[in-house]
Design a protein around this motif. Sequence first.
Motif, PDB file in Angstrom:
ATOM      1  N   ARG A  98       0.665  -1.178   0.052  1.00  0.00           N
ATOM      2  CA  ARG A  98       0.054  -0.032   0.110  1.00  0.00           C
ATOM      3  C   ARG A  98       0.816   1.332  -0.010  1.00  0.00           C
ATOM      4  NH1 ARG A  98      -5.560  -1.955   2.580  1.00  0.00           N
ATOM      5  NH2 ARG A  98      -6.319  -0.182   1.165  1.00  0.00           N
ATOM      6  N   PHE A 100       1.700   4.738  -1.460  1.00  0.00           N
ATOM      7  CA  PHE A 100       1.031   6.032  -2.385  1.00  0.00           C
ATOM      8  C   PHE A 100       1.645   6.035  -3.677  1.00  0.00           C
ATOM      9  CE2 PHE A 100       0.439   7.160   2.222  1.00  0.00           C
ATOM     10  CZ  PHE A 100      -1.012   6.871   2.443  1.00  0.00           C
ATOM     11  N   PRO A 101       0.781   5.632  -4.636  1.00  0.00           N
ATOM     12  CA  PRO A 101       1.609   5.572  -5.763  1.00  0.00           C
ATOM     13  C   PRO A 101       1.898   6.801  -6.523  1.00  0.00           C
ATOM     14  CG  PRO A 101      -0.741   4.952  -6.149  1.00  0.00           C
ATOM     15  CD  PRO A 101      -0.480   5.079  -4.707  1.00  0.00           C
ATOM     16  N   ARG A 102       1.026   7.911  -6.173  1.00  0.00           N
ATOM     17  CA  ARG A 102       1.425   9.095  -6.912  1.00  0.00           C
ATOM     18  C   ARG A 102       1.948  10.130  -6.023  1.00  0.00           C
ATOM     19  NH1 ARG A 102      -3.323   6.998  -8.394  1.00  0.00           N
ATOM     20  NH2 ARG A 102      -4.212   8.303  -6.872  1.00  0.00           N
ATOM     21  N   MET A 103       2.652   9.575  -5.187  1.00  0.00           N
ATOM     22  CA  MET A 103       3.573  10.544  -4.168  1.00  0.00           C
ATOM     23  C   MET A 103       4.990   9.927  -4.222  1.00  0.00           C
ATOM     24  SD  MET A 103       1.798  10.809  -0.388  1.00  0.00           S
ATOM     25  CE  MET A 103       0.229  11.339  -0.160  1.00  0.00           C
ATOM     26  N   GLU A 107       7.782  11.805   0.030  1.00  0.00           N
ATOM     27  CA  GLU A 107       6.430  12.140   0.599  1.00  0.00           C
ATOM     28  C   GLU A 107       5.916  10.730   1.291  1.00  0.00           C
ATOM     29  OE1 GLU A 107       3.872  15.501  -1.378  1.00  0.00           O
ATOM     30  OE2 GLU A 107       4.454  13.833  -2.747  1.00  0.00           O
ATOM     31  N   MET A 111       4.932  10.660   5.124  1.00  0.00           N
ATOM     32  CA  MET A 111       3.309  10.313   5.469  1.00  0.00           C
ATOM     33  C   MET A 111       3.392   9.313   7.030  1.00  0.00           C
ATOM     34  SD  MET A 111       1.013  11.412   4.068  1.00  0.00           S
ATOM     35  CE  MET A 111      -0.329  10.697   4.899  1.00  0.00           C
ATOM     36  N   VAL A 114       3.198  11.138  10.369  1.00  0.00           N
ATOM     37  CA  VAL A 114       1.818  11.596  10.686  1.00  0.00           C
ATOM     38  C   VAL A 114       1.621  11.141  12.372  1.00  0.00           C
ATOM     39  CG1 VAL A 114      -0.564  11.632  10.473  1.00  0.00           C
ATOM     40  CG2 VAL A 114       0.795  11.615   8.568  1.00  0.00           C
TER      41      VAL A 114
ATOM     42  N   ARG B 178      -0.925  17.071   1.778  1.00  0.00           N
ATOM     43  CA  ARG B 178      -0.518  15.695   1.764  1.00  0.00           C
ATOM     44  C   ARG B 178      -1.494  14.679   2.182  1.00  0.00           C
ATOM     45  NH1 ARG B 178       4.566  15.558   4.778  1.00  0.00           N
ATOM     46  NH2 ARG B 178       3.309  14.516   6.184  1.00  0.00           N
ATOM     47  N   ASP B 179      -2.044  15.108   3.509  1.00  0.00           N
ATOM     48  CA  ASP B 179      -3.227  14.321   3.738  1.00  0.00           C
ATOM     49  C   ASP B 179      -4.287  14.061   3.134  1.00  0.00           C
ATOM     50  OD1 ASP B 179      -1.573  14.004   6.189  1.00  0.00           O
ATOM     51  OD2 ASP B 179      -2.664  15.162   7.500  1.00  0.00           O
ATOM     52  N   ARG B 181      -3.990  14.292  -0.265  1.00  0.00           N
ATOM     53  CA  ARG B 181      -3.714  13.098  -1.488  1.00  0.00           C
ATOM     54  C   ARG B 181      -3.792  11.786  -0.821  1.00  0.00           C
ATOM     55  NH1 ARG B 181       1.493  14.967  -3.111  1.00  0.00           N
ATOM     56  NH2 ARG B 181       1.538  16.461  -1.401  1.00  0.00           N
ATOM     57  N   ALA B 182      -3.143  11.611   0.311  1.00  0.00           N
ATOM     58  CA  ALA B 182      -2.912  10.342   0.916  1.00  0.00           C
ATOM     59  C   ALA B 182      -4.422   9.635   0.899  1.00  0.00           C
ATOM     60  CB  ALA B 182      -2.463  10.394   2.202  1.00  0.00           C
ATOM     61  N   GLU B 184      -7.020  10.369  -1.080  1.00  0.00           N
ATOM     62  CA  GLU B 184      -7.353  10.271  -2.413  1.00  0.00           C
ATOM     63  C   GLU B 184      -6.670   8.808  -2.929  1.00  0.00           C
ATOM     64  OE1 GLU B 184      -5.425  12.488  -5.478  1.00  0.00           O
ATOM     65  OE2 GLU B 184      -6.235  10.787  -6.363  1.00  0.00           O
ATOM     66  N   GLN B 185      -5.431   8.488  -2.495  1.00  0.00           N
ATOM     67  CA  GLN B 185      -4.910   7.354  -3.254  1.00  0.00           C
ATOM     68  C   GLN B 185      -5.095   6.088  -2.277  1.00  0.00           C
ATOM     69  OE1 GLN B 185      -0.610   8.364  -4.123  1.00  0.00           O
ATOM     70  NE2 GLN B 185      -1.271  10.370  -4.483  1.00  0.00           N
ATOM     71  N   ASP B 186      -5.184   6.138  -1.028  1.00  0.00           N
ATOM     72  CA  ASP B 186      -5.445   4.991  -0.404  1.00  0.00           C
ATOM     73  C   ASP B 186      -5.799   5.468   1.076  1.00  0.00           C
ATOM     74  OD1 ASP B 186      -5.443   2.732   1.381  1.00  0.00           O
ATOM     75  OD2 ASP B 186      -3.823   1.835  -0.012  1.00  0.00           O
TER      76      ASP B 186
END
Lengths: 248, 304
Positions: A98, A100-103, A107, A111, A114, B178-179, B181-182, B184-186
């Motif tokens: 899992r 994030f493919p477009r980060m 980035e 994540m 967090v 960023r959160d 986008r996160a 949105e992606q998963d």
Amino acid sequence: MSAAAQPAAAGALLSIKGLRTAYGKIIALKGIDLEVREGEIVALIGANGAGKSTLMMTIFGNPRAQSGRIVFDGEDITQIATHDIARRRIAQSPEGRRIFPRMSVLENLKMGTVAAPRSSDRDLERVLNLFPRLRERLTQRGGTLSGGEQQMLAIGRALMAHPRLLMLDEPSLGLAPLVARQIFEAIRELNRTDGVTVLLVEQNAFHALKLAHRGYVMVNGLITMTGSGHELLERPEIRAAYLEGGRH
Amino acid sequence: MEYFLQQFINGIALGSIYGLIALGYTMVYGIIGMINFAHGDIFMIGGFIALIAFLCLVALGVTAVPLALFLVLIIAMLITALYGWVVERVAYRPLRHSFRLAPMLSAIGMAFVLGNFVQIAQGARVKPLPPLIPGGLILIDNGGFVVQVSNVQIIVVLTTLALMVIFSLIVARTRLGRDMRACEQDRTMAALLGVDTDRVISTTFVIGAALAAVAGFMYLIYYGVIDFYIGFVAGIKAFTAAVLGGIGSLPGAMLGGLAIGLIETMWSAYFSVQYRDVAAFSILIVVLIFMPTGLLGRPEIEKV
């Protein structure tokens, strides 16, 4: 075979009791008892569909446990929200990685912070030293990495939170044997030098049990055996069921 | 040529408004995979709040037009954002784990609720606002035909540009972005990492509604009239724009908005006003036949 989880010792970091989970009408976990002590590597092995990943996800409240208790560091976390569980500094590299493919790789790693706002550049350095391949690819998109690199990224991301408990779901899945060995080596290193507590799900039972202090065997939603890694490796039924041809 | 240039300017101004509304559709779709059919009505409510705020300010004696416009914009954004938040909270969040169509049906219901609420509370008649910003820049005057950019059009385009820049920076550079986008992606993975996904979704609705309020405000000062029905028409157009640009893509929403605005004005100018909607939707169909994911949408190919 008797479900032989040990009694909850004082100092258990994670303690699971009578955990049951269902997807609709399908009962995936039928009363799991499991314990991870501070500083341990615990391996959870079992065949496909035994419920190992479901257990990992249930610890994070997704899906919610139907009954039973999950206690982390003395606190009952069975009913709290997934993101709040993560903020207790339990980190998971989940099934399927899992990423994030477009980060970008960087980035993706960020994540991981967090749940740990105080995470510093030192944590980033630590991860990049552990997996130098990631350093070369920091600006590349996660989705463009190879399987092995994605696996490193998923583990690295989990490490960014400086977790008290690191949960790894099939870290060797789909990797070339050499890469898998590197990953196992990295896990051992983390445990030895940083004292990270690890709960590891693996189909590669041989490597997992060699690495782990203790292991649990899961069959059809139940824990059927437990013991030290060496003990389990010696059991003939384990050799027959999980190790035939699995030694690479 | 002059005629074309004039229509082009009009199209860009109209397209900016569509684009801002389309952003709200595409953001929500990106993050929870749902078409928020109530978004057009949120835009309409933004316009009404702007109108009411303006009348209140006049009654209070605020007569300096720039100050009044600025205050109106802020008030409209804040209150409309609150509407967006409440709509998500009461109509969508309780259905988050329900079957996929449930929130969409709820959204259609919400669109009717909001539309009828305004119709009853404000009346069905068209509400006028006297022109506040007269004048404009004359670009070409060759004696016969005058090409001009009105000051309102300049404000509309500049505001849209500024918002696009701010919004893109938020999405690309901030922790919140960023959160988002996160999620949105998963979304599951984001939660596993400690992201409060419900809060991110709420924030998305709040930002989308605030942008729609700006669009409503601009619609009001651009056309000078507003009624409870504009939400439906503009909503459908903006939704079309979002799909045309590639739903889920933020630059796509803006590009789609501009495209729909231009198609509409050009068709009206050269062919027939009555068929401008037919033109806009036909282009949508043609584009989707050849580019099923829209102009800037991405195909769902991911390396496993």
